[in-house]
Scaffold this motif. Structure first.
Motif, short mmCIF file in Angstrom:
data_model
loop_
_atom_site.label_atom_id
_atom_site.label_comp_id
_atom_site.label_asym_id
_atom_site.label_seq_id
_atom_site.Cartn_x
_atom_site.Cartn_y
_atom_site.Cartn_z
N LEU A 1 1.11 -0.93 0.19
CA LEU A 1 0.16 0.05 0.23
C LEU A 1 0.69 0.96 -0.21
O LEU A 1 2.15 0.96 0.55
CB LEU A 1 -0.85 -0.06 1.08
CG LEU A 1 -1.81 -1.22 1.67
CD1 LEU A 1 -2.50 -0.75 2.67
CD2 LEU A 1 -3.16 -1.19 0.55
N PRO A 2 0.16 2.50 -0.34
CA PRO A 2 1.14 3.70 -0.06
C PRO A 2 1.28 3.95 1.54
O PRO A 2 0.02 3.88 1.72
CB PRO A 2 0.37 4.91 -0.60
CG PRO A 2 -1.25 3.91 -1.55
CD PRO A 2 -1.39 2.47 -0.99
N ALA A 3 2.66 4.41 1.76
CA ALA A 3 2.76 4.76 2.98
C ALA A 3 2.03 5.05 3.76
O ALA A 3 1.63 4.44 4.84
CB ALA A 3 4.09 5.63 2.85
N ALA A 4 1.37 6.49 3.50
CA ALA A 4 -0.06 6.80 4.38
C ALA A 4 -0.44 6.28 4.83
O ALA A 4 -1.56 5.85 5.75
CB ALA A 4 0.08 8.76 3.58
N LEU A 5 -1.30 5.76 3.34
CA LEU A 5 -2.58 4.30 4.00
C LEU A 5 -2.12 3.06 4.68
O LEU A 5 -2.75 3.02 5.51
CB LEU A 5 -2.51 4.06 2.18
CG LEU A 5 -3.77 2.81 1.98
CD1 LEU A 5 -5.71 3.46 2.86
CD2 LEU A 5 -4.42 2.21 0.86
#
Length: 380
Positions: free
Chosen positions: A178-182
């Protein structure tokens, strides 16, 4: 009313009685006429009902035939994957889920607080506690939801099971790419949920405040998930609309119908409808983009969408031809209003432009509200 058959029957009975030396009974002589009157009334009313049956039969035939003519149409079934889109064009159908997995994954973890709530809700106290949002909670709604004893511990088993599901997802989260923030927000939501569950099981108790402390604490992370879900949905829907627009051609696209099927709770400002609207012909989008609320996902969503669309399309033409002298009534047939709504509002003290609780309350104050409940409460 006495029919010829009734008259002859009555005359025959009188004649026979006279010949036999009996005095005819006036009451008995009147009975056949009364029976005939009731029979004639029933026949007449059934004949009137047959007119409506005939209309409905003709209407159904037209609708069935019209379904085959509808073109081009996009049917959208809202689902956990961002929506299944079907293009109906020139006798063919093609379907796909155009939204990337990020939509489903982000929303899945954002739903964690709702998953916990669904287990514990029946065991809440039916009394609204002293919370900042207490005034927004309907006590009767709470009483309906909290239908089990708050002293019961039957919630522990299903909550433990849900915690196991959460833990499995948490352990494997780093492999989801997943994208880091997600990834960070998903981990924070799961961790907070497991803490609430473990604390509740350890204390063998929870309440609305402890749950709201948990759900409120993860709200910023839920917003992060919502951002990623929205980004994925916008990109996917715009992509499929662009590709299908090229396939259909600009001339046909100007007359595109789109039917978005959703549950009532998401039928207004539906996410897919918002994205689709700018992609359609601005001159026709208000009448050709249709949000269709359903109770549950239908077994045959394409047929349900086309069946309702056919009804809408034929009513648009019928309205102008059947009510050419009354545009207001024609608009009612073309829209969501019942044809009797305006007349009913007039009779109970409201108007079509003030069809709201406030207007009915005003009507009650003026003595024009026919609703027995309003009258009773006004008297109280």
């Amino acid at each position: 009313m006495t029919t010829r058959r009734g008259f002859l029957g009555g005359a025959g009975a009188v004649g026979a009685a006279t010949l036999l030396g009996a005095v005819p009974s006036t009451a008995n002589a009147a009975e056949p006429a009364a029976a005939d009157t009731a029979s004639l009334q029933l026949q007449a009313r059934n004949a009137m009902r047959a007119v409506n049956s005939g209309m409905r039969s003709n209407y159904a035939v037209l609708k069935s035939d019209l379904i085959k003519q509808l073109n081009p149409v996009i049917v959208v079934q809202n689902d956990a994957k961002g929506g299944r889109f079907t293009l109906v064009h020139n006798g063919t159908q093609v379907s796909e889920n155009p939204v990337s997995e990020m939509f489903e994954l982000a929303k899945s973890i954002a739903h964690v607080p709702l998953g916990v709530f669904s287990v514990i809700a029946p065991y809440l106290s039916d009394q609204v506690p002293n919370l900042p949002n207490a005034a927004r909670i309907d006590p009767h709604d709470l009483d309906m939801v909290a239908f089990k004893s708050p002293t019961s511990l039957d919630w522990i088993a299903p909550l433990t099971k849900f915690s196991t599901t959460l833990t499995t997802a948490r352990v494997q989260l780093s492999y989801a790419n997943l994208p880091a923030a997600l990834a960070t927000s998903c981990g924070a939501i799961i961790d907070a949920a497991n803490k609430f569950i473990n604390d509740s099981i350890r204390l063998r108790s929870f309440d609305m405040k402890s749950f709201e402390d948990f759900s409120g604490s993860v709200y910023p992370h839920i917003r992060t998930n919502m951002t990623h879900a929205a980004n994925a949905q916008i990109a996917g829907v715009l992509d499929v609309m662009k590709r299908w627009r090229t396939k259909v051609g600009e001339e046909a696209w100007k007359d595109l119908y789109t039917v978005v099927l959703s549950q009532w709770t998401t039928s207004e400002l539906n996410q897919n409808s918002i994205i689709i609207k700018p992609c359609m012909n601005p001159a026709k989008v208000n009448t050709h983009l249709i949000d269709l609320a359903t109770v549950e996902p239908p077994a045959d969503p394409i047929f349900v969408a086309l069946d309702n669309l056919a009804r809408i399309v034929q009513d648009n033409i019928a309205a102008e031809m059947v009510f050419p002298v009354d545009q207001k009534v024609a608009d009612a047939l073309k829209g969501k209003e019942d044809l009797l709504s305006d007349e009913i509002l007039k009779q109970i003290g409201g108007t079509a432009t003030t069809a709201s609780t406030a207007s009915l309350a005003t009507g009650a104050a003026a003595g024009g509200d026919a609703c027995p409940f309003h009258q009773k409460t006004a008297q109280a």
